[in-house]
Motif scaffolding. Structure first.
Motif, short mmCIF file in Angstrom:
data_model
loop_
_atom_site.label_atom_id
_atom_site.label_comp_id
_atom_site.label_asym_id
_atom_site.label_seq_id
_atom_site.Cartn_x
_atom_site.Cartn_y
_atom_site.Cartn_z
N ARG A 41 0.72 -1.06 0.05
CA ARG A 41 -0.30 -0.23 0.11
C ARG A 41 0.78 1.11 -0.64
NH1 ARG A 41 -3.78 -3.06 3.99
NH2 ARG A 41 -2.45 -2.13 5.43
N GLN A 42 1.81 0.98 0.57
CA GLN A 42 3.17 2.33 0.80
C GLN A 42 3.96 2.58 -0.57
OE1 GLN A 42 1.32 3.90 3.49
NE2 GLN A 42 3.41 4.84 3.75
N TYR A 43 3.85 0.98 -0.89
CA TYR A 43 4.01 1.97 -2.35
C TYR A 43 3.92 2.26 -3.36
CZ TYR A 43 6.95 -0.52 -6.12
OH TYR A 43 7.70 -0.55 -7.90
N ASN A 62 6.09 -1.13 -11.52
CA ASN A 62 7.33 -1.36 -11.19
C ASN A 62 7.02 -2.46 -10.58
OD1 ASN A 62 8.21 0.38 -13.03
ND2 ASN A 62 7.36 2.18 -12.34
N LEU A 63 6.22 -3.42 -9.15
CA LEU A 63 5.90 -3.43 -8.35
C LEU A 63 6.67 -5.35 -8.87
CD1 LEU A 63 5.39 -3.61 -5.26
CD2 LEU A 63 3.35 -4.47 -6.10
N SER A 64 6.54 -6.17 -7.67
CA SER A 64 7.15 -7.32 -7.69
C SER A 64 7.48 -8.50 -6.38
CB SER A 64 8.96 -7.71 -8.53
OG SER A 64 10.22 -7.11 -7.64
N LEU A 65 7.13 -9.25 -6.16
CA LEU A 65 6.82 -10.16 -5.64
C LEU A 65 8.30 -10.27 -4.75
CD1 LEU A 65 5.59 -12.03 -4.23
CD2 LEU A 65 6.72 -14.58 -4.77
N ARG A 66 9.98 -9.72 -5.26
CA ARG A 66 11.00 -10.28 -4.89
C ARG A 66 11.09 -9.08 -4.17
NH1 ARG A 66 15.37 -13.44 -5.47
NH2 ARG A 66 14.05 -14.43 -7.20
N LYS A 67 10.23 -7.09 -4.57
CA LYS A 67 10.45 -6.63 -3.93
C LYS A 67 10.14 -6.10 -3.15
CE LYS A 67 11.36 -2.91 -7.88
NZ LYS A 67 10.32 -2.14 -8.39
N ILE A 68 8.29 -7.10 -2.60
CA ILE A 68 8.20 -7.56 -1.51
C ILE A 68 8.80 -7.45 -0.21
CG2 ILE A 68 5.80 -7.37 -0.78
CD1 ILE A 68 4.48 -7.40 -3.17
N ALA A 69 9.48 -9.12 -0.77
CA ALA A 69 9.68 -9.21 0.26
C ALA A 69 10.72 -8.99 1.00
CB ALA A 69 10.31 -11.27 -0.22
N LYS A 70 11.93 -8.35 -0.21
CA LYS A 70 12.80 -7.59 0.04
C LYS A 70 12.75 -6.57 1.11
CE LYS A 70 17.25 -4.79 -1.27
NZ LYS A 70 17.64 -4.76 -2.69
N PRO A 101 10.65 -14.54 -0.92
CA PRO A 101 9.60 -14.40 -1.81
C PRO A 101 9.15 -15.84 -1.08
CG PRO A 101 10.97 -13.75 -3.30
CD PRO A 101 12.32 -14.47 -1.79
N GLY A 102 9.40 -16.60 -1.31
CA GLY A 102 8.98 -18.49 -0.51
C GLY A 102 8.38 -18.44 0.07
N THR A 103 8.04 -17.25 1.38
CA THR A 103 7.52 -17.50 2.94
C THR A 103 5.85 -16.86 2.02
OG1 THR A 103 9.09 -16.92 3.90
CG2 THR A 103 7.31 -16.06 4.69
N LEU A 129 -1.73 -12.19 -3.48
CA LEU A 129 -1.03 -11.75 -2.65
C LEU A 129 -1.99 -9.55 -3.17
CD1 LEU A 129 2.11 -11.01 -0.74
CD2 LEU A 129 1.12 -8.87 -1.93
N LEU A 130 -1.61 -9.11 -4.17
CA LEU A 130 -2.62 -7.99 -4.93
C LEU A 130 -3.46 -8.26 -4.16
CD1 LEU A 130 -0.13 -7.53 -7.51
CD2 LEU A 130 0.13 -7.09 -5.56
N LEU A 131 -4.15 -9.48 -4.48
CA LEU A 131 -5.90 -9.49 -4.39
C LEU A 131 -6.10 -9.00 -3.09
CD1 LEU A 131 -8.28 -9.89 -6.80
CD2 LEU A 131 -8.20 -12.24 -5.75
N ARG A 132 -5.61 -9.76 -2.12
CA ARG A 132 -5.33 -8.63 -0.62
C ARG A 132 -5.45 -7.62 -0.49
NH1 ARG A 132 -8.83 -11.60 2.90
NH2 ARG A 132 -7.98 -14.18 3.16
#
Length: 204
Positions: free
Chosen positions: A21-23, A31-39, A45-47, A58-61
């Motif tokens: 949300r902040q991003y 420009n968003l990615s699972l890796r960016k969120i995880a970092k 990312p697996g978690t 995740l994005l649907l949430r």
């Protein structure tokens, strides 16, 4: 990198959703990615996949939270408005205002595409249905003789028009003269459409 036991599953989910949300207040979903969120939250990312099921879910949430916030803004003042048409205009203008204030979060609601093997969860469908149910209830006050199918169609047509104006406003592609503004266009759309719809129903 945080250890897996530093936070509960619920806390990690909350952290991830808050981070996205902040991003989206500063950058686009493209420009968003699972890796960016995880970092960003210090987990792998697996978690996140284990907790949410997929990146799309995740994005649907995030979208569910956006719909909740839009719903609050669109309905918060309805009890103080007695005229049904004025209620519709209030909801539509609240929708426009949210889109203008949070364009990236608003865009993601409509741009997110699930994979072919991913279904819309009940918790998301219920949010969409609740909005249409609210619209149909207001339209029924304006036109008590209208059939449920007519109310359903009219609710979707009006909101398609409101969404279209909102989208063009967010993209700054309305190319409207300086004496027109987005709010006036939405109000005009609702007034003129409702007048024709009610007249046609009475004539049948």
């Amino acid at each position: 990198m945080a250890r897996r036991f530093d936070h509960s599953s619920e806390e990690i989910c909350t952290m991830a959703l808050h981070w996205v949300r902040q991003y989206l207040e500063e950058d686009t979903a493209e420009n968003l990615s699972l890796r960016k969120i995880a970092k960003g939250i210090g987990y792998s990312p697996g978690t996140l996949i284990n907790l949410f099921g997929s990146y799309s879910y995740l994005l649907l949430r995030v979208n569910a939270d956006t719909l909740d916030k839009m719903s609050v803004e669109m309905t918060a003042g309805l009890a103080e408005i007695s005229d049904p048409q004025a209620q519709l205009e209030f909801m539509a203008l609240s929708y426009l205002n949210y889109a203008m204030a949070h364009p990236q979060r608003w865009r993601l609601v409509f741009e997110l595409r699930l994979a072919s093997d991913e279904d819309i969860p009940d918790w998301q469908q219920q949010r969409i249905d609740a909005l249409l149910t609210r619209l149909k209830a207001i339209l029924s006050e304006l036109n008590p003789d209208a059939a449920d199918s007519a109310l359903e169609q009219t609710a979707r047509v009006i909101w398609a028009g409101v969404h279209g104006i909102s989208f063009l406003a967010v993209e700054d592609k309305l190319f409207s003269p300086s004496h027109l503004n987005n709010s006036e266009m939405i109000s005009a759309l609702i007034r003129h459409y409702l007048t024709g719809w009610i007249s046609n129903t009475l004539a049948q």
